[in-house]
Design a protein around this motif. Structure first.
Motif, PDB file in Angstrom:
ATOM      1  N   SER A 122       0.830  -1.207   0.000  1.00  0.00           N
ATOM      2  CA  SER A 122       0.000   0.000   0.000  1.00  0.00           C
ATOM      3  C   SER A 122       0.864   1.257   0.000  1.00  0.00           C
ATOM      4  O   SER A 122       0.481   2.287  -0.578  1.00  0.00           O
ATOM      5  CB  SER A 122      -0.940  -0.001   1.217  1.00  0.00           C
ATOM      6  N   LEU A 123       2.053   1.180   0.630  1.00  0.00           N
ATOM      7  CA  LEU A 123       2.939   2.345   0.623  1.00  0.00           C
ATOM      8  C   LEU A 123       3.410   2.646  -0.799  1.00  0.00           C
ATOM      9  O   LEU A 123       3.467   3.814  -1.213  1.00  0.00           O
ATOM     10  CB  LEU A 123       4.144   2.072   1.533  1.00  0.00           C
ATOM     11  N   ASN A 124       3.723   1.614  -1.540  1.00  0.00           N
ATOM     12  CA  ASN A 124       4.129   1.808  -2.929  1.00  0.00           C
ATOM     13  C   ASN A 124       2.995   2.414  -3.759  1.00  0.00           C
ATOM     14  O   ASN A 124       3.225   3.295  -4.598  1.00  0.00           O
ATOM     15  CB  ASN A 124       4.558   0.471  -3.521  1.00  0.00           C
ATOM     16  N   GLN A 125       1.774   1.962  -3.522  1.00  0.00           N
ATOM     17  CA  GLN A 125       0.622   2.527  -4.226  1.00  0.00           C
ATOM     18  C   GLN A 125       0.410   3.997  -3.857  1.00  0.00           C
ATOM     19  O   GLN A 125      -0.004   4.801  -4.693  1.00  0.00           O
ATOM     20  CB  GLN A 125      -0.628   1.711  -3.907  1.00  0.00           C
ATOM     21  N   THR A 126       0.715   4.341  -2.612  1.00  0.00           N
ATOM     22  CA  THR A 126       0.585   5.730  -2.177  1.00  0.00           C
ATOM     23  C   THR A 126       1.561   6.629  -2.917  1.00  0.00           C
ATOM     24  O   THR A 126       1.199   7.718  -3.382  1.00  0.00           O
ATOM     25  CB  THR A 126       0.831   5.833  -0.661  1.00  0.00           C
ATOM     26  N   PHE A 127       2.802   6.180  -3.030  1.00  0.00           N
ATOM     27  CA  PHE A 127       3.796   6.961  -3.767  1.00  0.00           C
ATOM     28  C   PHE A 127       3.376   7.134  -5.229  1.00  0.00           C
ATOM     29  O   PHE A 127       3.499   8.224  -5.794  1.00  0.00           O
ATOM     30  CB  PHE A 127       5.166   6.279  -3.698  1.00  0.00           C
ATOM     31  N   ASP A 128       2.886   6.061  -5.819  1.00  0.00           N
ATOM     32  CA  ASP A 128       2.453   6.124  -7.218  1.00  0.00           C
ATOM     33  C   ASP A 128       1.263   7.070  -7.386  1.00  0.00           C
ATOM     34  O   ASP A 128       1.182   7.800  -8.386  1.00  0.00           O
ATOM     35  CB  ASP A 128       2.073   4.734  -7.724  1.00  0.00           C
ATOM     36  N   ALA A 129       0.357   7.064  -6.416  1.00  0.00           N
ATOM     37  CA  ALA A 129      -0.837   7.908  -6.508  1.00  0.00           C
ATOM     38  C   ALA A 129      -0.457   9.387  -6.474  1.00  0.00           C
ATOM     39  O   ALA A 129      -1.020  10.201  -7.231  1.00  0.00           O
ATOM     40  CB  ALA A 129      -1.803   7.584  -5.372  1.00  0.00           C
ATOM     41  N   GLN A 130       0.490   9.748  -5.616  1.00  0.00           N
ATOM     42  CA  GLN A 130       0.890  11.151  -5.578  1.00  0.00           C
ATOM     43  C   GLN A 130       1.621  11.554  -6.857  1.00  0.00           C
ATOM     44  O   GLN A 130       1.427  12.655  -7.377  1.00  0.00           O
ATOM     45  CB  GLN A 130       1.775  11.447  -4.373  1.00  0.00           C
ATOM     46  N   SER A 131       2.460  10.663  -7.386  1.00  0.00           N
ATOM     47  CA  SER A 131       3.163  10.963  -8.635  1.00  0.00           C
ATOM     48  C   SER A 131       2.172  11.161  -9.777  1.00  0.00           C
ATOM     49  O   SER A 131       2.327  12.070 -10.610  1.00  0.00           O
ATOM     50  CB  SER A 131       4.137   9.843  -8.977  1.00  0.00           C
ATOM     51  N   THR A 132       1.149  10.323  -9.813  1.00  0.00           N
ATOM     52  CA  THR A 132       0.126  10.448 -10.856  1.00  0.00           C
ATOM     53  C   THR A 132      -0.608  11.777 -10.752  1.00  0.00           C
ATOM     54  O   THR A 132      -0.854  12.451 -11.762  1.00  0.00           O
ATOM     55  CB  THR A 132      -0.882   9.289 -10.753  1.00  0.00           C
ATOM     56  N   ARG A 133      -0.932  12.171  -9.530  1.00  0.00           N
ATOM     57  CA  ARG A 133      -1.649  13.442  -9.354  1.00  0.00           C
ATOM     58  C   ARG A 133      -0.761  14.632  -9.699  1.00  0.00           C
ATOM     59  O   ARG A 133      -1.211  15.599 -10.314  1.00  0.00           O
ATOM     60  CB  ARG A 133      -2.157  13.571  -7.918  1.00  0.00           C
ATOM     61  N   ALA A 134       0.511  14.570  -9.296  1.00  0.00           N
ATOM     62  CA  ALA A 134       1.434  15.667  -9.609  1.00  0.00           C
ATOM     63  C   ALA A 134       1.598  15.821 -11.119  1.00  0.00           C
ATOM     64  O   ALA A 134       1.647  16.946 -11.634  1.00  0.00           O
ATOM     65  CB  ALA A 134       2.787  15.424  -8.952  1.00  0.00           C
ATOM     66  N   TYR A 135       1.667  14.696 -11.819  1.00  0.00           N
ATOM     67  CA  TYR A 135       1.765  14.763 -13.281  1.00  0.00           C
ATOM     68  C   TYR A 135       0.477  15.333 -13.875  1.00  0.00           C
ATOM     69  O   TYR A 135       0.518  16.142 -14.806  1.00  0.00           O
ATOM     70  CB  TYR A 135       2.028  13.377 -13.855  1.00  0.00           C
ATOM     71  N   GLY A 136      -0.663  14.938 -13.340  1.00  0.00           N
ATOM     72  CA  GLY A 136      -1.941  15.412 -13.862  1.00  0.00           C
ATOM     73  C   GLY A 136      -2.121  16.908 -13.699  1.00  0.00           C
ATOM     74  O   GLY A 136      -2.785  17.549 -14.517  1.00  0.00           O
ATOM     75  N   LEU A 137      -1.540  17.493 -12.649  1.00  0.00           N
ATOM     76  CA  LEU A 137      -1.648  18.935 -12.456  1.00  0.00           C
ATOM     77  C   LEU A 137      -0.961  19.705 -13.576  1.00  0.00           C
ATOM     78  O   LEU A 137      -1.361  20.815 -13.933  1.00  0.00           O
ATOM     79  CB  LEU A 137      -1.041  19.334 -11.105  1.00  0.00           C
TER      80      LEU A 137
END
Length: 266
Positions: free
Chosen positions: A163-178
């Motif tokens: 789940s920690l790895n998924q958390t890191f990926d989720a923030q990276s995805t959102r930062a890219y989307g911005l």
């Protein structure tokens, strides 16, 4: 970055000025050739209908792109909030002292995610927030490695690491989307196409001696459509912003005592 670097009010004034200027030029030109209205009515009518159809297509295309990106950003912030929440719950099942240290760092990580929603993408402040987040990620991952070393066959550390790895990926995805904005070329085509169409509409109506109020109203409506399209693509600085409520509510819930106590063997 051509339009994104402008403030919302400056952008609104520029769009209104461009469309109203094109409309005004069309009205002036139409009145000058009004004496030839019988000869020009048909060709001007054909060109007007063609450009209005083109303008409608381009505006719809640009608006759909902006709305799609806006919805993706809303979904990304919910996905990141869920990922952090799951990780926080699983961190409570770790043995001490990793448990307490990880819970504290996850709160800080959530704070950086909230700060990210309040910064302009690609700005120095946004880069600082991402740098802080990267440091926290490194500390969390180091602690996760310690938890696995201490209990390599236990289920809790493995679930937490996943789940920690998924958390890191989720923030990276959102930062890219911005930073994934509608291309400037598309937005520029919308502005130029709208100005030409409105100018020709004003020219046609002025040539036949009617519709001045109608074309001015059309210019205002088109400008508002353009402004909404641009604003949807400015997630942290426009009138239409992506709400950070999921992350804020999650952070508030983290201030409550952990739901699960540390393992008895920790």
């Amino acid at each position: 970055m051509l339009f994104f670097s402008l403030s919302t009010w400056v952008l609104a004034l520029i769009l209104f000025a461009i469309t109203l200027l094109a409309t005004g030029l069309g009205l002036v030109a139409g009145r000058k050739v009004q004496h030839r209205s019988d000869d020009l009515r048909e060709p001007f009518g054909v060109m007007q209908a063609t450009l209005l159809g083109f303008m409608g297509l381009i505006l719809a295309f640009g608006l759909s792109l902006a709305v799609g990106r806006y919805e993706d950003r809303r979904a990304a912030i919910v996905a990141e909030s869920n990922a952090i929440g799951t990780t926080y719950l699983r961190a409570q099942t770790l043995a001490e002292p990793v448990r307490t240290q990880s819970l504290t760092l996850l709160k800080s990580f959530t704070d950086t995610s909230i700060r990210l929603t309040q910064t302009v993408p690609s700005s120095p402040e946004a880069n600082r927030v991402l740098a802080d987040s990267t440091q926290i990620e490194a500390q969390l991952w180091r602690l996760a490695g310690q938890a696995l070393d201490a209990a390599p066959i236990d289920t809790a550390p493995r679930l937490y690491v996943d789940s920690l790895n998924q958390t890191f990926d989720a923030q990276s995805t959102r930062a890219y989307g911005l930073g994934n904005r509608v291309p400037d070329e598309v937005l520029l085509l919308e502005v130029v196409g709208a100005a030409l169409a409105l100018g020709l509409l004003a020219l046609h109506l002025a040539t036949i001696g009617q519709g001045v109020f109608t074309v001015v109203l059309a210019a205002v409506l088109v400008t508002l459509i353009l402004l909404v399209t641009f604003d949807l693509d400015r997630p942290t600085r426009g009138f239409i912003q992506v709400p950070a409520d999921p992350l804020i509510n999650l952070r508030i819930s983290m201030d409550a005592p952990p739901a699960a106590s540390a393992p008895s063997g920790g």
